[in-house]
Motif scaffolding. Structure first.
Motif, mmCIF file in Angstrom:
data_model
loop_
_atom_site.group_PDB
_atom_site.id
_atom_site.type_symbol
_atom_site.label_atom_id
_atom_site.label_comp_id
_atom_site.label_asym_id
_atom_site.label_seq_id
_atom_site.Cartn_x
_atom_site.Cartn_y
_atom_site.Cartn_z
ATOM 1 N N ALA A 120 0.822 -1.205 0.000
ATOM 2 C CA ALA A 120 0.000 0.000 0.000
ATOM 3 C C ALA A 120 0.861 1.262 0.000
ATOM 4 O O ALA A 120 0.533 2.259 -0.650
ATOM 5 C CB ALA A 120 -0.947 -0.001 1.194
ATOM 6 N N ARG A 202 -3.604 1.659 2.943
ATOM 7 C CA ARG A 202 -4.591 0.668 2.487
ATOM 8 C C ARG A 202 -5.994 1.264 2.491
ATOM 9 O O ARG A 202 -6.779 1.044 1.557
ATOM 10 C CB ARG A 202 -4.549 -0.576 3.387
ATOM 11 N N ILE A 203 -6.312 1.999 3.551
ATOM 12 C CA ILE A 203 -7.632 2.630 3.632
ATOM 13 C C ILE A 203 -7.803 3.630 2.501
ATOM 14 O O ILE A 203 -8.881 3.715 1.876
ATOM 15 C CB ILE A 203 -7.807 3.305 5.004
ATOM 16 N N GLN A 206 -8.617 1.865 -0.705
ATOM 17 C CA GLN A 206 -9.999 1.369 -0.686
ATOM 18 C C GLN A 206 -10.980 2.511 -0.932
ATOM 19 O O GLN A 206 -11.966 2.361 -1.670
ATOM 20 C CB GLN A 206 -10.278 0.686 0.651
ATOM 21 N N ALA A 209 -10.859 3.519 -4.557
ATOM 22 C CA ALA A 209 -11.574 2.553 -5.389
ATOM 23 C C ALA A 209 -13.074 2.808 -5.313
ATOM 24 O O ALA A 209 -13.785 2.729 -6.328
ATOM 25 C CB ALA A 209 -11.254 1.134 -4.939
ATOM 26 N N ALA A 210 -13.551 3.119 -4.103
ATOM 27 C CA ALA A 210 -14.974 3.435 -3.953
ATOM 28 C C ALA A 210 -15.333 4.707 -4.703
ATOM 29 O O ALA A 210 -16.399 4.805 -5.323
ATOM 30 C CB ALA A 210 -15.322 3.565 -2.466
#
Length: 263
Positions: A120, A202-203, A206, A209-210
């Motif tokens: 990440a 990492r968050i 994510q 991506a959202a």
């Protein structure tokens, strides 16, 4: 022994200073924790630590061992040029110490220098602004992350000055398209900075991506982000230096599951 206390330290082997042995045990634990959380890269990457009382001596992993194979006694003692100071058949990746030596010798607080290619962190290192303030984990690093542009494999000595310049006063540096570097006064501090940065990264991925799928991201205002960062770095409330609380617990966990790192 109190359940909350760390395992009683074992006596140093004959011929090794107790302070050096304690450093070896803690550094070996750091290697094991990086591997345990999947942030290692086979036999590559390094975590180095200054030998207590010796500004020109360092401990580093033998080249060819996986992080989960590292033990206190397998660590190799080297000088600022990467030359071995121990009578050991273990090899050292001298080229890799280009990065570490530059930071160790220029920063008194850099007792431990940790460099990984954790997924990440590498992913956000290629983003223009690096880690974004999208989570509380990320707030610690708001306006407090350094950047070093990719120059190829770090084997050229003249890159050292630029590494030092780019790190500046920071404890975390994204090496563009390459990895992450953290520095600490202890292995625990260097490790926890890596842990919190990698989790924030990492968050971020994510969330991005959202967002690509249509979600709208909420970015706190600058004033709030700066307030949170100051709370972390100024140790406000009951906040302590990274690793001061967490590291003893992580070592206890290692002692329960695989204490072989102490060998």
């Amino acid at each position: 022994m109190n359940a909350m206390s760390a395992r009683e330290p074992q006596a140093a082997p004959r011929g090794i200073d107790p302070a050096e042995w304690d450093a070896r045990v803690k550094l070996a634990a750091c290697y094991r924790m990086v591997a345990k959380l999947g942030m290692d890269d086979l036999i590559y990457n390094h975590i180095s630590m200054r030998v207590p009382g010796h500004d020109d001596q360092f401990l580093i992993n033998p080249y060819g061992l996986l992080f989960d194979e590292i033990t206190a006694s397998s660590l190799v003692k080297i000088d600022t040029k990467g030359n071995k100071l121990d009578d050991t058949p273990q090899a050292v990746n001298v080229a890799a110490f280009v990065i570490h030596a530059a930071i160790h010798t220029s920063n008194h607080d850099a007792a431990c220098v940790l460099h990984t290619h954790s997924d990440a962190s590498v992913a956000v290192s290629g983003q223009e602004k690096g880690l974004l303030p999208l989570s509380q984990f990320a707030m610690r690093f708001y306006d407090r992350q350094a950047f070093h542009d990719y120059e190829g494999v770090a084997i050229d000595l003249d890159e050292q000055a630029r590494l030092v310049r780019d790190l500046g006063p920071h404890k975390v540096m994204l090496m563009r398209n390459h990895g992450i570097l953290t520095v600490g006064r202890t292995p625990g501090e260097a490790f926890m900075l890596l842990y919190y940065f990698e989790r924030a990264a990492r968050i971020q991925l994510q969330m991005q991506a959202a967002a690509a799928a249509g979600a709208r991201l909420v970015m706190p205002p600058h004033e709030v982000c700066e307030k949170a960062a100051r709370q972390f770095w100024e140790l406000q409330g009951d906040i302590l230096v990274p690793g001061e609380r967490e590291w003893p617990a992580l070592m206890r966990q290692l002692d329960r599951t695989d204490p072989s790192y102490r060998n």
